[in-house]
Structures are given as C-alpha cells and as structure tokens.
Motif scaffolding. Structure first.
Motif, mmCIF file in Angstrom:
data_model
loop_
_atom_site.group_PDB
_atom_site.id
_atom_site.type_symbol
_atom_site.label_atom_id
_atom_site.label_comp_id
_atom_site.label_asym_id
_atom_site.label_seq_id
_atom_site.Cartn_x
_atom_site.Cartn_y
_atom_site.Cartn_z
ATOM 1 N N LEU A 64 -18.964 105.383 5.592
ATOM 2 C CA LEU A 64 -17.653 106.025 5.540
ATOM 3 C C LEU A 64 -16.592 105.059 5.991
ATOM 4 N N SER A 65 -15.358 105.359 5.624
ATOM 5 C CA SER A 65 -14.204 104.567 6.021
ATOM 6 C C SER A 65 -13.285 105.433 6.857
ATOM 7 N N VAL A 66 -12.785 104.855 7.940
ATOM 8 C CA VAL A 66 -11.836 105.538 8.808
ATOM 9 C C VAL A 66 -10.586 104.676 8.869
ATOM 10 N N GLU A 67 -9.484 105.211 8.339
ATOM 11 C CA GLU A 67 -8.210 104.494 8.407
ATOM 12 C C GLU A 67 -7.507 104.894 9.695
ATOM 13 N N VAL A 68 -7.119 103.892 10.482
ATOM 14 C CA VAL A 68 -6.431 104.121 11.747
ATOM 15 C C VAL A 68 -5.068 103.445 11.717
ATOM 16 N N ASP A 69 -4.215 103.805 12.662
ATOM 17 C CA ASP A 69 -2.887 103.195 12.704
ATOM 18 C C ASP A 69 -2.890 101.840 13.415
ATOM 19 N N ASP A 70 -3.947 101.524 14.192
ATOM 20 C CA ASP A 70 -4.022 100.250 14.922
ATOM 21 C C ASP A 70 -5.460 99.738 14.902
ATOM 22 N N VAL A 71 -5.805 99.002 13.856
ATOM 23 C CA VAL A 71 -7.174 98.519 13.697
ATOM 24 C C VAL A 71 -7.536 97.496 14.767
ATOM 25 N N ASP A 72 -6.563 96.732 15.248
ATOM 26 C CA ASP A 72 -6.852 95.754 16.295
ATOM 27 C C ASP A 72 -7.270 96.448 17.592
ATOM 28 N N ARG A 97 -6.778 95.334 6.599
ATOM 29 C CA ARG A 97 -7.397 94.620 7.722
ATOM 30 C C ARG A 97 -8.501 95.549 8.200
ATOM 31 N N ARG A 98 -9.747 95.044 8.315
ATOM 32 C CA ARG A 98 -10.860 95.937 8.584
ATOM 33 C C ARG A 98 -12.002 95.248 9.302
ATOM 34 N N PHE A 99 -12.888 96.088 9.838
ATOM 35 C CA PHE A 99 -14.165 95.638 10.372
ATOM 36 C C PHE A 99 -15.169 96.766 10.169
ATOM 37 N N PHE A 100 -16.462 96.426 10.238
ATOM 38 C CA PHE A 100 -17.523 97.419 10.148
ATOM 39 C C PHE A 100 -18.220 97.483 11.503
ATOM 40 N N VAL A 101 -18.555 98.700 11.925
ATOM 41 C CA VAL A 101 -19.267 98.922 13.177
ATOM 42 C C VAL A 101 -20.343 99.968 12.939
ATOM 43 N N ARG A 102 -21.468 99.826 13.662
ATOM 44 C CA ARG A 102 -22.546 100.807 13.535
ATOM 45 C C ARG A 102 -22.322 101.919 14.559
ATOM 46 N N ASP A 103 -22.402 103.181 14.110
ATOM 47 C CA ASP A 103 -22.220 104.315 15.024
ATOM 48 C C ASP A 103 -23.548 104.662 15.704
ATOM 49 N N PRO A 104 -23.558 105.578 16.668
ATOM 50 C CA PRO A 104 -24.793 105.914 17.377
ATOM 51 C C PRO A 104 -25.895 106.491 16.496
ATOM 52 N N ASN A 105 -25.546 106.946 15.279
ATOM 53 C CA ASN A 105 -26.526 107.502 14.343
ATOM 54 C C ASN A 105 -27.071 106.470 13.370
ATOM 55 N N GLY A 106 -26.625 105.225 13.524
ATOM 56 C CA GLY A 106 -27.064 104.163 12.626
ATOM 57 C C GLY A 106 -26.205 104.009 11.393
ATOM 58 N N ARG A 107 -25.167 104.824 11.260
ATOM 59 C CA ARG A 107 -24.268 104.750 10.099
ATOM 60 C C ARG A 107 -23.286 103.598 10.261
ATOM 61 N N VAL A 108 -22.940 102.970 9.146
ATOM 62 C CA VAL A 108 -21.972 101.871 9.169
ATOM 63 C C VAL A 108 -20.597 102.445 8.827
ATOM 64 N N VAL A 109 -19.640 102.199 9.725
ATOM 65 C CA VAL A 109 -18.284 102.722 9.581
ATOM 66 C C VAL A 109 -17.335 101.556 9.306
ATOM 67 N N ASN A 110 -16.595 101.665 8.221
ATOM 68 C CA ASN A 110 -15.548 100.716 7.851
ATOM 69 C C ASN A 110 -14.260 101.221 8.524
ATOM 70 N N VAL A 111 -13.775 100.494 9.513
ATOM 71 C CA VAL A 111 -12.544 100.875 10.217
ATOM 72 C C VAL A 111 -11.446 99.966 9.686
ATOM 73 N N LEU A 112 -10.350 100.579 9.192
ATOM 74 C CA LEU A 112 -9.339 99.810 8.492
ATOM 75 C C LEU A 112 -7.929 100.284 8.762
ATOM 76 N N ALA A 113 -6.995 99.405 8.440
ATOM 77 C CA ALA A 113 -5.575 99.734 8.388
ATOM 78 C C ALA A 113 -4.983 98.977 7.214
ATOM 79 N N HIS A 114 -4.045 99.595 6.550
ATOM 80 C CA HIS A 114 -3.337 98.890 5.472
ATOM 81 C C HIS A 114 -2.262 98.008 6.086
ATOM 82 N N ARG A 115 -2.085 96.823 5.517
ATOM 83 C CA ARG A 115 -1.070 95.891 6.011
ATOM 84 C C ARG A 115 0.252 96.184 5.364
#
Length: 115
Positions: A64-72, A97-115
């Motif tokens: 899944l992808s989670v768009e946030v207001d402050d990816v840094d 601007r994005r990074f991927f992180v593994r959640d506690p369930n083993g799922r890969v999360v794409n965390v991003l913000a549009h530039r």
C-alpha cells in the motif's frame, strides 16, 4: 504529520482486465506510467486503487501507499523507531519523494509526498 490518502497496491499482470473490473465499481484511470496504473473515483478523488506490474525503481511492489504531508518527518520517525527500510528516501523522476518501510505485519508500505 497528516495523512493525505491511502492507496492499496495490487501486483498484477492483468492490468487491462483490472481497469475493466474496477471500472464496473465506478473507478476511472487517473494515472498510467506503464508499470503502475492508478484508478480513482470521480466523486471521491482520494478513493483510489493502484495496479502494478513492478516498481520501476524499488526492489519490491509495495502493498500500500500512504501519502503524507511531510515525508522527511515520517522517514525520521521510522529510523528512530528502528523500522526496516526497504527502499531509501528517494526523489523520483515522476514527482514524488518516497521510501518503503516494512510494517509489523510484514507488509511493505510506500510512504510518499508529492513535490
């Protein structure tokens, strides 16, 4: 930090069929880079689903992808927590601007913000 939207990502080789299927539920194509297609609701633009054959610059297709207001800030929070970073914080050529992180369930999360 505020969440702007959450989008499930479906790994698939049946992109055309997926467009037709989700179209029956009211989704329309809003983005297509060839390897990722995003379908959205005209009445609720933040309601989206993405279909991906691969991720062009990362080692895995995220769940899944989670768009946030402050990816840094999100990246720093994950580093401080000791979370497993799958794909480093990166400025992508398509304007995110994005990074991927593994959640506690083993799922890969794409965390991003549009530039």
């Amino acid at each position: 930090m505020a969440v702007r939207r959450v989008v499930p990502n479906i790994r698939s080789e049946a992109v055309g069929e997926s467009r037709e299927f989700y179209g029956l539920l009211g989704f329309e194509e809003v983005m297509n880079h060839g390897w990722i297609m995003t379908l959205g609701s005209a009445s609720t633009p933040a309601a989206q689903v993405s279909v991906m054959t691969e991720d062009r610059t990362a080692p895995v297709v995220p769940d899944l992808s989670v768009e946030v207001d402050d990816v840094d800030a999100a990246y720093e929070a994950m580093l401080q927590r000791g979370a497993e970073i799958i794909h480093p914080l990166t400025d992508e050529e398509w304007g995110v601007r994005r990074f991927f992180v593994r959640d506690p369930n083993g799922r890969v999360v794409n965390v991003l913000a549009h530039r």
